[in-house]
Design a protein around this motif. Structure first.
Motif, mmCIF file in Angstrom:
data_model
loop_
_atom_site.group_PDB
_atom_site.id
_atom_site.type_symbol
_atom_site.label_atom_id
_atom_site.label_comp_id
_atom_site.label_asym_id
_atom_site.label_seq_id
_atom_site.Cartn_x
_atom_site.Cartn_y
_atom_site.Cartn_z
ATOM 1 N N VAL A 94 7.533 7.919 -3.194
ATOM 2 C CA VAL A 94 7.634 6.719 -2.270
ATOM 3 C C VAL A 94 8.255 5.490 -3.300
ATOM 4 C CG1 VAL A 94 6.655 4.954 -0.815
ATOM 5 C CG2 VAL A 94 6.159 7.511 -0.662
ATOM 6 N N PHE A 95 7.281 5.210 -4.661
ATOM 7 C CA PHE A 95 7.541 4.153 -5.257
ATOM 8 C C PHE A 95 8.980 4.259 -5.817
ATOM 9 C CE2 PHE A 95 4.749 1.494 -8.424
ATOM 10 C CZ PHE A 95 5.837 0.716 -8.753
ATOM 11 N N HIS B 187 3.194 -1.294 4.213
ATOM 12 C CA HIS B 187 2.726 0.012 3.943
ATOM 13 C C HIS B 187 3.864 0.803 3.840
ATOM 14 C CE1 HIS B 187 1.039 3.924 6.018
ATOM 15 N NE2 HIS B 187 1.241 4.109 4.765
ATOM 16 N N LEU B 188 4.328 1.274 2.673
ATOM 17 C CA LEU B 188 5.452 2.313 2.457
ATOM 18 C C LEU B 188 5.236 3.637 2.413
ATOM 19 C CD1 LEU B 188 7.336 0.252 -0.343
ATOM 20 C CD2 LEU B 188 7.708 -0.106 1.983
ATOM 21 N N GLY C 60 2.067 16.935 -2.366
ATOM 22 C CA GLY C 60 0.955 16.847 -3.527
ATOM 23 C C GLY C 60 1.087 15.780 -4.561
ATOM 24 N N ALA C 61 0.964 15.795 -5.633
ATOM 25 C CA ALA C 61 0.865 14.782 -6.571
ATOM 26 C C ALA C 61 2.060 13.957 -6.784
ATOM 27 C CB ALA C 61 0.468 15.354 -8.101
ATOM 28 N N SER C 62 3.237 14.242 -6.174
ATOM 29 C CA SER C 62 4.371 13.609 -6.120
ATOM 30 C C SER C 62 4.667 12.539 -4.971
ATOM 31 C CB SER C 62 5.410 14.555 -6.418
ATOM 32 O OG SER C 62 5.802 15.199 -7.658
ATOM 33 N N GLY C 63 3.680 12.593 -4.076
ATOM 34 C CA GLY C 63 3.958 12.061 -2.942
ATOM 35 C C GLY C 63 3.840 10.577 -3.121
ATOM 36 N N PHE D 76 0.946 -1.099 -0.022
ATOM 37 C CA PHE D 76 -0.075 -0.126 0.110
ATOM 38 C C PHE D 76 0.839 1.170 -0.210
ATOM 39 C CE2 PHE D 76 -2.044 3.054 3.084
ATOM 40 C CZ PHE D 76 -2.797 3.859 2.101
ATOM 41 N N ILE D 77 0.867 2.187 -0.948
ATOM 42 C CA ILE D 77 1.191 3.391 -1.033
ATOM 43 C C ILE D 77 0.211 4.623 -1.239
ATOM 44 C CG2 ILE D 77 2.624 4.996 -2.173
ATOM 45 C CD1 ILE D 77 4.372 2.830 -3.209
ATOM 46 N N GLY D 78 -0.152 5.170 -0.195
ATOM 47 C CA GLY D 78 -1.051 6.187 -0.316
ATOM 48 C C GLY D 78 -0.677 7.621 -0.654
ATOM 49 N N HIS D 79 -1.663 8.552 -0.877
ATOM 50 C CA HIS D 79 -1.264 9.947 -0.821
ATOM 51 C C HIS D 79 -0.671 10.350 0.611
ATOM 52 C CE1 HIS D 79 -1.398 14.222 -1.264
ATOM 53 N NE2 HIS D 79 -2.554 14.470 -0.476
#
Length: 330
Positions: free
Chosen positions: A297-298, A279-280, A290-293, A255-258
């Protein structure tokens, strides 16, 4: 089928620590910040002396003060993505960009990034604030493959500390700067397959998160937090259930969330029973970028062997919008 070939990221050098924010005299400290949002540091394109002296009271001045533009930071992320994919700018046939605080109304931010990288091809913006990365994936996947070039770059240049009011503690403790770039293909196999995308919206909530022209970021914090927890959880559960129906195991799905704040992410992970170790996040050290969050992580885990066999990216954004994508190793 859409393939992911690489993701790159770039964080500017200047770091805003909790101690720095405490020194601004805005009634905050390290314990207060960690308790509420779990963030220790964030990067910025702004000189720290500029923030200290002006508190960014006039965000128009921040454009001039910034040490790097969105085009420059987006290009730096793109360079890493190109290096990881072993591709060149000549291989990229289209650029899509999206961010919370673009430098200009026109031209499209994508044109500026493409120009900086030396990419020749149609470049346009597909933006839904913090959910832009997955919105871009959704639209590329939905397009007819024969209408697309072999490689498309998706860029999220996020330097939103320029629109943060450093006199107001509730928002300035959150935001950091980061840019990401992903390279995808509708036909050339890569190390990851994009096996599912989704995009949803609730325009009646448009006023809940805003950045006006020449103004500061504002949000209705409590309502937005509830929205983010609920919708991010729904996205994860939808992507997870599809994965399980296809024979996958929940322990194999990361799981990689905002990356809004760590406490929100922890709430989502508990609510959705995300397995231990799956959970990363990087919001604790990078802030809300923002949109790069989520893509950052990925990208930070790209070579670490920690992503596992499958990844569910679950994001929310102004609009209101929520979106997601599932990646599986090819």
């Amino acid at each position: 089928m859409l393939y992911l070939h690489a993701i790159g990221h770039f964080h500017p050098e200047n770091v805003i620590t909790n101690a720095f924010l405490e020194g601004l005299g805005i009634e905050t400290n390290d314990a207060w910040i960690l308790d509420r949002v779990g963030i220790r540091a964030r990067h910025t394109v702004l000189p720290l002396d500029y923030i200290r002296q002006t508190r960014n009271a006039d965000p128009r001045a921040a454009i001039e003060a910034a040490e790097l533009s969105n085009a420059e930071t987006g290009a730096k992320a793109g360079e890493l993505a190109l290096a990881r994919s072993k591709l060149t700018p000549k291989d990229i046939g289209m650029v899509l960009a999206g961010s919370c605080s673009p430098d200009e109304c026109i031209p499209a931010e994508a044109n500026r990034v493409a120009e900086a990288l030396g990419i020749d091809g149609p470049s346009l913006d597909v933006a839904s604030a913090c959910s832009s990365f997955c919105s871009q994936l959704y639209f590329v996947e939905a397009m007819r493959p024969e209408k697309l070039p072999d490689f498309v770059m998706l860029v999220n240049p996020e330097n939103s500390t320029r629109v943060v009011d450093y006199r107001e503690r509730s928002s300035c403790v959150l935001w950091g700067d980061c840019s990401t770039a992903a390279i995808v293909s509708p036909r050339v196999p890569g190390p990851w397959k994009v096996t599912s995308t989704l995009l949803r919206g609730e325009p009646a909530g448009a006023d809940k998160v805003k950045v006006p022209r020449f103004g500061h970021f504002t949000q209705q914090g409590t309502e937005v937090q509830k929205f983010a927890v609920r919708r991010a959880g729904e996205v994860y559960e939808a992507l997870r259930d599809e994965y399980l129906q296809g024979g996958g195991r929940v322990g194999d799905l990361t799981f990689i969330g905002h990356q809004a704040n760590l406490r929100m992410l922890e709430h989502v992970a508990r609510r959705c029973d995300v397995p231990e170790g799956r959970h990363l996040f990087n919001v604790d050290a990078r802030g809300n970028v923002g949109a790069s969050g989520a893509p950052s992580v990925f990208s930070e885990h790209w070579d670490r062997g920690t992503l596992g066999p499958a990844v569910a990216v679950c994001v929310v954004g102004s609009g209101l919008t929520w979106a997601g994508a599932r990646f599986e190793r090819a």
